[in-house]
Design an enzyme around this catalytic site. Structure first.
Site, PDB file in Angstrom:
ATOM      1  N   LYS A  90     -14.173   0.280 -12.654  1.00 11.21           N
ATOM      2  CA  LYS A  90     -14.146  -0.697 -12.405  1.00 11.21           C
ATOM      3  C   LYS A  90     -15.426  -1.319 -13.132  1.00 11.21           C
ATOM      4  O   LYS A  90     -14.587  -2.333 -13.124  1.00 11.21           O
ATOM      5  CB  LYS A  90     -15.607  -0.586 -11.108  1.00 11.21           C
ATOM      6  CG  LYS A  90     -14.369  -0.491  -9.687  1.00 11.21           C
ATOM      7  CD  LYS A  90     -13.802  -1.061  -9.621  1.00 11.21           C
ATOM      8  CE  LYS A  90     -13.280   0.105  -8.020  1.00 11.21           C
ATOM      9  NZ  LYS A  90     -11.785  -1.670  -7.597  1.00 11.21           N
TER      10      LYS A  90
ATOM     11  N   ASP B  52       1.203  -1.410  -0.077  1.00 14.32           N
ATOM     12  CA  ASP B  52       0.019  -0.032   0.172  1.00 14.32           C
ATOM     13  C   ASP B  52       0.561   1.251  -0.219  1.00 14.32           C
ATOM     14  O   ASP B  52       2.347   1.176   0.474  1.00 14.32           O
ATOM     15  CB  ASP B  52      -0.875   0.442   1.339  1.00 14.32           C
ATOM     16  CG  ASP B  52      -2.096   1.148   1.041  1.00 14.32           C
ATOM     17  OD1 ASP B  52      -2.061   2.129   0.762  1.00 14.32           O
ATOM     18  OD2 ASP B  52      -4.037   0.086   1.627  1.00 14.32           O
TER      19      ASP B  52
ATOM     20  N   ASP C 238       3.611   2.051  -4.854  1.00  9.58           N
ATOM     21  CA  ASP C 238       2.412   2.516  -5.729  1.00  9.58           C
ATOM     22  C   ASP C 238       2.465   1.663  -7.001  1.00  9.58           C
ATOM     23  O   ASP C 238       2.730   1.215  -8.083  1.00  9.58           O
ATOM     24  CB  ASP C 238       3.211   4.272  -6.490  1.00  9.58           C
ATOM     25  CG  ASP C 238       1.834   4.876  -7.115  1.00  9.58           C
ATOM     26  OD1 ASP C 238       1.302   4.646  -7.613  1.00  9.58           O
ATOM     27  OD2 ASP C 238       2.727   6.210  -7.253  1.00  9.58           O
TER      28      ASP C 238
ATOM     29  N   TYR D 195     -15.286   7.032 -11.018  1.00 16.14           N
ATOM     30  CA  TYR D 195     -14.987   5.180 -10.598  1.00 16.14           C
ATOM     31  C   TYR D 195     -15.799   3.986 -11.076  1.00 16.14           C
ATOM     32  O   TYR D 195     -15.150   3.113 -11.310  1.00 16.14           O
ATOM     33  CB  TYR D 195     -15.382   5.269  -8.919  1.00 16.14           C
ATOM     34  CG  TYR D 195     -15.472   4.323  -7.965  1.00 16.14           C
ATOM     35  CD1 TYR D 195     -14.529   3.876  -8.009  1.00 16.14           C
ATOM     36  CD2 TYR D 195     -16.637   3.495  -7.570  1.00 16.14           C
ATOM     37  CE1 TYR D 195     -14.127   2.533  -7.060  1.00 16.14           C
ATOM     38  CE2 TYR D 195     -15.791   2.431  -6.978  1.00 16.14           C
ATOM     39  CZ  TYR D 195     -14.942   2.490  -6.174  1.00 16.14           C
ATOM     40  OH  TYR D 195     -15.540   0.853  -5.566  1.00 16.14           O
TER      41      TYR D 195
ATOM     42  N   ASN E 141      -6.313  -5.898  -4.331  1.00 15.45           N
ATOM     43  CA  ASN E 141      -7.689  -5.038  -4.058  1.00 15.45           C
ATOM     44  C   ASN E 141      -7.353  -3.261  -3.749  1.00 15.45           C
ATOM     45  O   ASN E 141      -8.299  -2.482  -2.971  1.00 15.45           O
ATOM     46  CB  ASN E 141      -7.155  -5.818  -2.695  1.00 15.45           C
ATOM     47  CG  ASN E 141      -9.117  -4.725  -1.730  1.00 15.45           C
ATOM     48  OD1 ASN E 141      -9.681  -4.641  -1.682  1.00 15.45           O
ATOM     49  ND2 ASN E 141      -7.649  -3.580  -0.584  1.00 15.45           N
TER      50      ASN E 141
END
Length: 255
Positions: free
Chosen positions: A164, A38, A64, A160, A91
């Protein structure tokens, strides 16, 4: 303790909180060597601390996911240390602090930054692990999308929902490309879960009436938890899912 993933190496991106933290912990609990990454160093420290509290170890690195070179270097480090990669969980993602605004107010940077973390990151990581998984003749890639990728986003953020949906398309495409090497590629599409500061702010913004309306639209009449998402990921990574690929599993309490 069930240890379905003993001697397996698992990479989890976006592991500083929420889904990623729960997924990393769940794999470690079941015997895997977990490498979590992360950009949130403080959150990664908490992920490692929670694992240590349970007598587990999770390797953490600041990466990153939108930087292809950084992703390749991290994957190379994992392979050098463990000589294998059994599971990749893409994720990392989210809205990057953005809120819903009219289409004409969205800048190119707003649009691209959300695609960079939600789509580019998944592509870079899948690309980086492919060689090792092909050499092993096995592997599991599990992408975490969202109900927003199958319909519309409750956030109202155009990028977004689009990112997705793109990630779901990438899942299906890679499933066909990589299947000949025994590599499965699947996707978990969570419903709304209060899993991090962003979703908590979103929940509070709805007010009592909006919260009630959201719950009324869920068959089970309750929100899920990060552990519910982790359970679906572990299923896709397990031997029980060996003949499942290119699939999208909605984990949303029923819509």
């Amino acid at each position: 303790m069930a240890e379905r993933f003993t001697n397996q190496t698992v990479i989890v991106t976006g592991a500083a909180h929420g889904f990623g933290q729960a997924i990393a912990h769940a794999f470690a609990w079941e015997g895997a060597a977990v490498w979590a990454c992360d950009l949130n160093a403080q959150g990664l420290g908490e992920t490692a601390r929670l694992a240590h509290h349970d007598g587990l170890t999770i390797q953490t690195r600041s990466v990153d996911v939108s930087d292809g070179a950084a992703v390749s270097a991290f994957v190379a480090e994992v392979v050098a240390a463990t000589n294998r990669i059994d599971v990749l969980v893409n994720n990392a993602g989210g809205v990057l602090g953005q809120v819903g605004r009219p289409l004409e107010e969205i800048s190119p940077l707003d649009w691209r930054s959300i695609f960079a973390v939600n789509v580019d990151g998944a592509f870079f990581f899948a690309q980086a692990v492919a060689q090792q998984m092909k050499a092993q003749q096995s592997g599991r890639i599990i992408n975490i999308s969202s109900g927003a990728g199958l319909g519309i986003s409750l956030t109202g953020i155009q990028a977004y929902a689009s990112a997705k949906a793109a990630q779901i398309g990438l899942t299906r495409q890679l499933a066909h490309e990589l299947g000949a090497w025994g590599i499965t590629v699947n996707n978990v599409a969570p419903g709304f879960v209060r899993s991090n500061p962003t979703t908590e702010r979103q929940w509070q913004s709805y007010g009592e009436e909006g919260q009630r309306k959201l719950l009324d639209g869920i068959a089970l009449k309750r929100l899920g938890t990060p552990e519910d998402i982790a359970a679906a990921v572990l299923f896709f990574a397990s031997e029980q899912a060996r003949w499942i690929t290119g699939q999208i599993l909605s984990v949303d309490g029923g819509k």
